[in-house]
Structure formats: C-alpha cells, structure tokens
Design an enzyme around this catalytic site. Structure first.
Site, mmCIF file in Angstrom:
data_model
loop_
_atom_site.group_PDB
_atom_site.id
_atom_site.type_symbol
_atom_site.label_atom_id
_atom_site.label_comp_id
_atom_site.label_asym_id
_atom_site.label_seq_id
_atom_site.Cartn_x
_atom_site.Cartn_y
_atom_site.Cartn_z
ATOM 1 N N GLU A 286 -6.075 9.476 9.667
ATOM 2 C CA GLU A 286 -4.705 9.425 10.186
ATOM 3 C C GLU A 286 -4.532 10.272 11.444
ATOM 4 O O GLU A 286 -3.606 10.063 12.215
ATOM 5 C CB GLU A 286 -3.699 9.797 9.084
ATOM 6 C CG GLU A 286 -3.775 8.788 7.943
ATOM 7 C CD GLU A 286 -2.464 8.517 7.235
ATOM 8 O OE1 GLU A 286 -1.487 9.236 7.481
ATOM 9 O OE2 GLU A 286 -2.443 7.576 6.413
ATOM 10 N N GLY B 92 -2.598 9.106 -3.713
ATOM 11 C CA GLY B 92 -3.898 9.567 -4.200
ATOM 12 C C GLY B 92 -3.897 10.915 -4.884
ATOM 13 O O GLY B 92 -4.887 11.286 -5.519
ATOM 14 N N CYS C 17 -11.196 3.312 -0.901
ATOM 15 C CA CYS C 17 -9.941 3.811 -0.334
ATOM 16 C C CYS C 17 -9.658 3.024 0.938
ATOM 17 O O CYS C 17 -10.579 2.734 1.712
ATOM 18 C CB CYS C 17 -10.059 5.308 -0.029
ATOM 19 S SG CYS C 17 -8.594 5.979 0.780
ATOM 20 N N THR C 18 -8.380 2.715 1.118
ATOM 21 C CA THR C 18 -7.971 1.877 2.253
ATOM 22 C C THR C 18 -8.409 2.409 3.618
ATOM 23 O O THR C 18 -8.647 1.637 4.539
ATOM 24 C CB THR C 18 -6.437 1.797 2.290
ATOM 25 O OG1 THR C 18 -5.907 3.124 2.116
ATOM 26 C CG2 THR C 18 -5.922 0.878 1.214
ATOM 27 N N HIS C 19 -8.473 3.746 3.738
ATOM 28 C CA HIS C 19 -8.721 4.337 5.064
ATOM 29 C C HIS C 19 -10.200 4.352 5.458
ATOM 30 O O HIS C 19 -10.518 4.456 6.636
ATOM 31 C CB HIS C 19 -8.221 5.785 5.097
ATOM 32 C CG HIS C 19 -6.733 5.918 5.071
ATOM 33 N ND1 HIS C 19 -5.965 5.466 4.024
ATOM 34 C CD2 HIS C 19 -5.880 6.460 5.967
ATOM 35 C CE1 HIS C 19 -4.693 5.728 4.273
ATOM 36 N NE2 HIS C 19 -4.612 6.333 5.450
ATOM 37 N N ASP D 209 0.867 -1.180 0.000
ATOM 38 C CA ASP D 209 0.000 0.000 0.000
ATOM 39 C C ASP D 209 0.902 1.228 0.000
ATOM 40 O O ASP D 209 2.101 1.136 0.281
ATOM 41 C CB ASP D 209 -0.892 0.002 1.260
ATOM 42 C CG ASP D 209 -1.772 1.236 1.324
ATOM 43 O OD1 ASP D 209 -2.433 1.540 0.315
ATOM 44 O OD2 ASP D 209 -1.788 1.924 2.366
ATOM 45 N N SER D 210 0.296 2.381 -0.263
ATOM 46 C CA SER D 210 1.055 3.629 -0.216
ATOM 47 C C SER D 210 1.510 3.953 1.208
ATOM 48 O O SER D 210 2.406 4.768 1.386
ATOM 49 C CB SER D 210 0.176 4.764 -0.747
ATOM 50 O OG SER D 210 -1.033 4.803 -0.017
ATOM 51 N N CYS E 114 -3.840 -0.942 -2.019
ATOM 52 C CA CYS E 114 -4.112 0.472 -2.271
ATOM 53 C C CYS E 114 -5.070 0.611 -3.462
ATOM 54 O O CYS E 114 -4.808 0.085 -4.545
ATOM 55 C CB CYS E 114 -2.778 1.164 -2.581
ATOM 56 S SG CYS E 114 -2.921 2.903 -2.957
ATOM 57 N N ASN E 115 -6.149 1.335 -3.258
ATOM 58 C CA ASN E 115 -7.116 1.533 -4.347
ATOM 59 C C ASN E 115 -6.519 2.345 -5.489
ATOM 60 O O ASN E 115 -6.781 2.079 -6.652
ATOM 61 C CB ASN E 115 -8.350 2.269 -3.832
ATOM 62 C CG ASN E 115 -9.235 1.393 -2.987
ATOM 63 O OD1 ASN E 115 -10.272 0.934 -3.436
ATOM 64 N ND2 ASN E 115 -8.827 1.139 -1.761
ATOM 65 N N THR E 116 -5.704 3.343 -5.137
ATOM 66 C CA THR E 116 -5.107 4.174 -6.177
ATOM 67 C C THR E 116 -4.155 3.335 -7.025
ATOM 68 O O THR E 116 -4.187 3.384 -8.265
ATOM 69 C CB THR E 116 -4.355 5.368 -5.530
ATOM 70 O OG1 THR E 116 -5.248 6.056 -4.645
ATOM 71 C CG2 THR E 116 -3.835 6.316 -6.572
HETATM 72 N N1 DGL Z 1 -4.006 3.913 0.007
HETATM 73 C C1 DGL Z 1 -4.640 4.973 -0.739
HETATM 74 C C2 DGL Z 1 -5.854 4.409 -1.482
HETATM 75 O O1 DGL Z 1 -6.453 3.420 -1.090
HETATM 76 C C3 DGL Z 1 -5.035 6.141 0.159
HETATM 77 C C4 DGL Z 1 -3.852 6.962 0.642
HETATM 78 C C5 DGL Z 1 -3.081 7.597 -0.497
HETATM 79 O O2 DGL Z 1 -3.570 8.554 -1.116
HETATM 80 O O3 DGL Z 1 -1.987 7.105 -0.778
HETATM 81 O O4 DGL Z 1 -6.227 4.953 -2.483
#
Ligand code: DGL
Length: 256
Positions: A147, A40, A179-181, A7-8, A70-72
């Site tokens: 966060e 993102g 999105c992961t969060h 993930d990012s 990570c979705n992005t």
């Molecule tokens: N992990 C990213 C996502 O799921 C969110 C955080 C980012 O922007 O890197 O898109």
C-alpha cells in the site's frame, strides 16, 4: 450478466483485474470496505459480519454471482455466505488449492497470508486432505508495504527475506500467495525463492474456476464502490488497475 466482487479494501482489485481480463463482456460491481480494512487482524466473528454486510450491498446491486476476493473473508465467511445468499458464491481459497495440487511434485507447499487467514487453517486443511505437507507463514508487513507502493528494491527484498527465509528452508516446491496484495510483489518473492519454487496467484485460478458459470457475451461495465475515502485510494486504484478509474463512495446512511 453481473458479477459482484468484494474485498476488505483495495487489494481485491488484483482479483478484479484478472476477472476483467478473462471476461470482457460482463458487468462488474466491486466493493472495497476501506472504512474497515484490514480484515486480516480481526476476529472470525467480525470478518463474517463485515462479509455478510458487503455481500448484502452487492445483492442489492442485482449481482448474479458473487466473488469473495479477500482471502481472509474467504477463509472465514464462505460457508455463511453460501448458506445465506441466493446466488453462487466463490472464494479464493479453493481455486488456489486446486492450482497448487496440480503444480506440486514434492507435496511440500507453502502458504502465506494475513494472520487471520493463517490461523483459520483454511488452506492448510484443504491441502492436508490431499496428503500435502503445508508450511504456513503470516506476513503482516506485506500489506502496508504494497500500500506504500514499495514493490521492489532493498526494503521490499528485506521484508520478503524476513518472512520467507524460514519457508525456503522447508524445501517447498510451491508457494500460494494467500492474500490479495501479494501478487503485486510476486517478482520479489520469486526472485528470493528461486526457480525451484512455483508461486501461485489465486486471482487467476479463481478467474478460471468460475468459467463454467460466466456468460461472457453481454454488456460490459465496471462500478467501483468504497466505504471510505482513504488518503491513498486514488493512488492504489491506479497502481493496481494500471489506470485511474472513477469510483463512488457509499453514503454514510448506507447500512454497512
Ligand atoms: N484482503 C485481505 C486478504 O486478502 C488483505 C488485507 C486485509 O487484511 O484486510 O486477506
């Protein structure tokens, strides 16, 4: 069996948590690119480059299957990763879409994510192919909100309302948390949207999707790696995984 997850940053730990719950007899290696988060608001080119580098590190750890939490990164880099890696690669977009298709009755689905995920149209394209009307909304403040550990209360409710009011007016019956969060503030989102909207968390959908390919019978271990010791790292690891977990920082000489 060893599964690599990247993930990012820390958000992908929500996906890892679901995987650990489903597959307790598997070795997991997680890489969070905390030195370069967020993905993102990066360009497609940069997201693909960073994703390839994260994947290369995990391949070096000998993983048998790769999960892009990570979705992005899933939106932009999945095809490139699949073309370049000798193992099966799974992202979070397809599982989330499949679950939404099984859930929606009105075929009106909302998708929320980072700016990059929304502009990639990755969710929208797959859903529209199946005749679904899609309403997307980028929610950039939700990542820093989570966060900061603000998962409930007036501030969380206010920001959720700010972003989701428009989607509520579109009479969707399903919302994908792209999105992961976002799973961490799912209760606030559900409260705002009310019972008529089913909220889909791609982490669980992904865990189910990889089931046919997972041998959940061997040893179990967890190695966490991050690329930078950001000040809130310990807090966030504990917040998401529910307990403190040791991690390693990649040495500066590492190729990443
Ligand atoms: N992990 C990213 C996502 O799921 C969110 C955080 C980012 O922007 O890197 O898109």
């Amino acid at each position: 069996m060893k599964i690599g997850v990247f993930d990012s940053g820390v958000g992908g730990l929500t996906v890892l948590k679901a995987l650990l719950r489903f597959y307790p007899r598997v070795d997991f290696v997680y890489l969070g690119d905390t030195a370069r988060v967020p993905f993102g608001d990066k360009s497609a080119h940069t997201v693909v480059k960073y994703s390839l580098e994260c994947a290369e590190f995990l391949m070096g750890e000998g993983v048998d299957l790769l999960v892009v939490a990570c979705n992005t990164a899933s939106s932009y880099a999945l095809d490139t990763l699949r073309e370049n890696l000798p193992v099966l690669v799974f992202g979070v977009i397809e599982p989330g879409v499949k679950r939404a298709l099984c859930t929606t009755e009105t075929k009106r689905v909302g998708v929320i994510g980072t700016r990059a995920t929304v502009s990639s149209q990755a969710y929208k394209r797959l859903l529209e192919k199946e005749g679904v009307e899609v309403f997307q909304k980028a929610c950039p403040l939700l990542v820093p909100l989570v966060e900061e550990g603000i998962l409930e209360g007036d501030v969380a409710r206010g920001i959720v309302k700010h972003y989701l009011e428009e989607l509520k007016g579109k009479h969707i019956d399903t919302l994908i948390l792209g999105c992961t969060h976002y799973p961490l503030i799912k209760p606030v989102i559900e409260e705002f949207l009310g019972e008529s909207v089913k909220v889909i968390d791609s982490a669980e959908s992904l865990a189910l999707e990889i089931k046919p390919f997972v041998e959940n019978v061997g040893s179990s271990s967890l190695s966490l790696y991050f690329t930078d010791q950001s000040p809130r790292l310990d807090f966030l690891v504990e917040l998401i995984l529910g307990k403190p977990v040791n991690y390693k920082l990649l040495p500066l000489s590492c190729k990443l």
